[in-house]
Design a protein around this motif. Structure first.
Motif, PDB file in Angstrom:
ATOM      1  N   ALA A 106     -12.541 -23.564 -19.433  1.00  0.00           N
ATOM      2  CA  ALA A 106     -13.297 -22.342 -18.746  1.00  0.00           C
ATOM      3  C   ALA A 106     -12.615 -21.834 -18.595  1.00  0.00           C
ATOM      4  CB  ALA A 106     -14.382 -22.519 -18.018  1.00  0.00           C
ATOM      5  N   TYR A 107     -11.011 -21.897 -17.130  1.00  0.00           N
ATOM      6  CA  TYR A 107      -9.732 -21.577 -17.839  1.00  0.00           C
ATOM      7  C   TYR A 107      -9.461 -20.076 -18.239  1.00  0.00           C
ATOM      8  CZ  TYR A 107      -5.955 -19.403 -14.068  1.00  0.00           C
ATOM      9  OH  TYR A 107      -5.631 -18.830 -13.309  1.00  0.00           O
ATOM     10  N   ASP A 109     -10.249 -19.445 -20.683  1.00  0.00           N
ATOM     11  CA  ASP A 109     -11.611 -18.657 -21.583  1.00  0.00           C
ATOM     12  C   ASP A 109     -11.527 -16.763 -19.938  1.00  0.00           C
ATOM     13  OD1 ASP A 109     -12.325 -20.078 -24.212  1.00  0.00           O
ATOM     14  OD2 ASP A 109     -14.070 -20.729 -23.853  1.00  0.00           O
ATOM     15  N   THR A 110     -11.370 -17.320 -19.256  1.00  0.00           N
ATOM     16  CA  THR A 110     -11.924 -16.678 -18.582  1.00  0.00           C
ATOM     17  C   THR A 110     -10.679 -15.614 -18.200  1.00  0.00           C
ATOM     18  OG1 THR A 110     -11.794 -18.039 -16.815  1.00  0.00           O
ATOM     19  CG2 THR A 110     -14.111 -16.964 -17.415  1.00  0.00           C
ATOM     20  N   HIS A 111      -9.067 -16.066 -19.056  1.00  0.00           N
ATOM     21  CA  HIS A 111      -7.890 -15.689 -18.808  1.00  0.00           C
ATOM     22  C   HIS A 111      -7.330 -15.578 -19.435  1.00  0.00           C
ATOM     23  CE1 HIS A 111      -9.095 -17.541 -14.245  1.00  0.00           C
ATOM     24  NE2 HIS A 111      -8.648 -16.630 -13.856  1.00  0.00           N
ATOM     25  N   ARG A 112      -7.311 -14.931 -19.730  1.00  0.00           N
ATOM     26  CA  ARG A 112      -7.166 -14.228 -21.294  1.00  0.00           C
ATOM     27  C   ARG A 112      -4.838 -14.212 -21.907  1.00  0.00           C
ATOM     28  NH1 ARG A 112     -10.060 -16.525 -24.952  1.00  0.00           N
ATOM     29  NH2 ARG A 112      -8.894 -15.403 -26.878  1.00  0.00           N
TER      30      ARG A 112
END
Length: 332
Positions: A106-107, A109-112
């Motif tokens: 999740a991390y 996926d949201t912090h490219r």
């Protein structure tokens, strides 16, 4: 990259028959919701590590030449055969903690702009000086939040590794995660340690002296010199120097002490030894133990000798694959 594989788990091993089944089982238990593969990257174990791994459904990527053994070659060996979008790095004496994978994915996926994440580490109650010292400093060694590297392994974005060329440096007997972090940093990526458990770890059951002897024989203590030599002339050399600053400073200090002794002048020798006496006294007071203070001085001395030895090691191209072969069990 395999379209149907989300996570490639790479487990670095050498004679890990006692724990590899637990490691694989903990991974299976926690990755059931993700398409995955498990690759045991084995440094030509002489015990039943490979057989146990195959029995538990893992692939085994093994070295062909035992002289190639080192910490840096393991995960790189597995990477050569990995197909997943993400790479989860572990050792054969670890057990994956519940919940980490979900939060790690999740991390990322949201912090490219982040190349990898890890979590908090749990250590057992080993009695050697080194592991007691490490446990006392565990929050400094594995700090939560943005960090320079992910000691102990982590979950990495494969695309970031492809951008920098190789996963871990096959020349390094230690510091391979630190060197990976340096290269990712200079490629514009960040790393993060989540405030959630990642794995539990079983320490070596050896005395301090036995552990030191083992690490000299295995080449582990040469890693500081290998790191500096491999980083020479590259953008991350200053970062490498900071990582091994304790060994580097103590090596320089011992060199100055040796010069003072050659003067045969008591006053000069006494002045040169003052920092060592002060260091010993502070360690003895802090740990309330003369034995631990002496062990600390011995450790630094041996690590300094290892740094010098590591500088003389011949380095191979880290982008070149070591001789290896892939073994698949009947279940695959």
């Amino acid at each position: 990259m395999g379209e149907d594989i989300k996570i490639s788990v790479i487990i670095k091993t050498y004679n890990e028959q006692a724990g590899i089944a637990k490691t694989i089982t903990s991974i299976r238990d926690n990755l059931s919701n993700y398409s995955h593969e498990i690759i045991v990257a084995d440094s030509l174990s002489s015990d039943d590590t490979q057989a146990i791994a195959l029995e538990h459904g893992a692939k085994v990527a093994t070295l062909v030449n035992g002289d190639e053994r080192c910490c840096g070659v393991g995960h790189q060996l597995g990477y050569l055969h990995a197909q997943g979008e993400f790479l989860l790095l572990m050792d054969g004496d670890m057990e994956l903690a519940p919940g980490f994978i979900e939060q790690g994915i999740a991390y990322l996926d949201t912090h490219r702009d982040y190349a990898g994440v890890a979590g908090m580490v749990e250590m057992d109650d080993a009695q050697s000086y080194e592991f007691k010292s490490r446990k006392q400093r565990i929050h400094k060694i594995y700090p939560v939040g943005d960090t320079s590297h992910l000691g102990g392994g982590g979950l990495y974005r494969r695309s970031a590794i492809e951008k920098i060329g190789y996963l871990t440096n096959r020349n390094l007997h230690a510091y391979e995660e630190a060197e990976l972090g340096m290269r990712l940093k200079h490629a514009g990526y960040k790393l993060h340690r989540l405030a959630v458990p990642y794995f539990s770890h079983t320490s070596y059951d050896m005395s301090s002296i036995e552990l030191m002897k083992y690490r000299w024989r295995s080449g582990y203590l040469f890693a500081s010199g290998e790191l500096l030599k491999s980083a020479w002339g590259k953008p991350h050399f200053k970062d490498a120097l900071l990582v091994v600053k304790n060994e580097a400073v103590f090596t320089l200090y011992l060199f100055l002490v040796a010069i003072s002794i050659l003067t045969f002048h008591i006053k000069i020798i006494s002045i040169a030894l003052l920092p060592l006496v002060a260091f010993f006294a502070l360690k003895a007071i802090k740990n309330r133990s003369f034995r631990d203070a002496l062990q600390s001085v011995v450790n630094l001395s041996v690590f300094s000798a290892g740094l010098i030895r590591g500088l003389s090691c011949r380095l191979k191209d880290p982008n070149q694959a070591p001789d290896n072969r892939l073994i698949k069990g009947e279940q695959q």
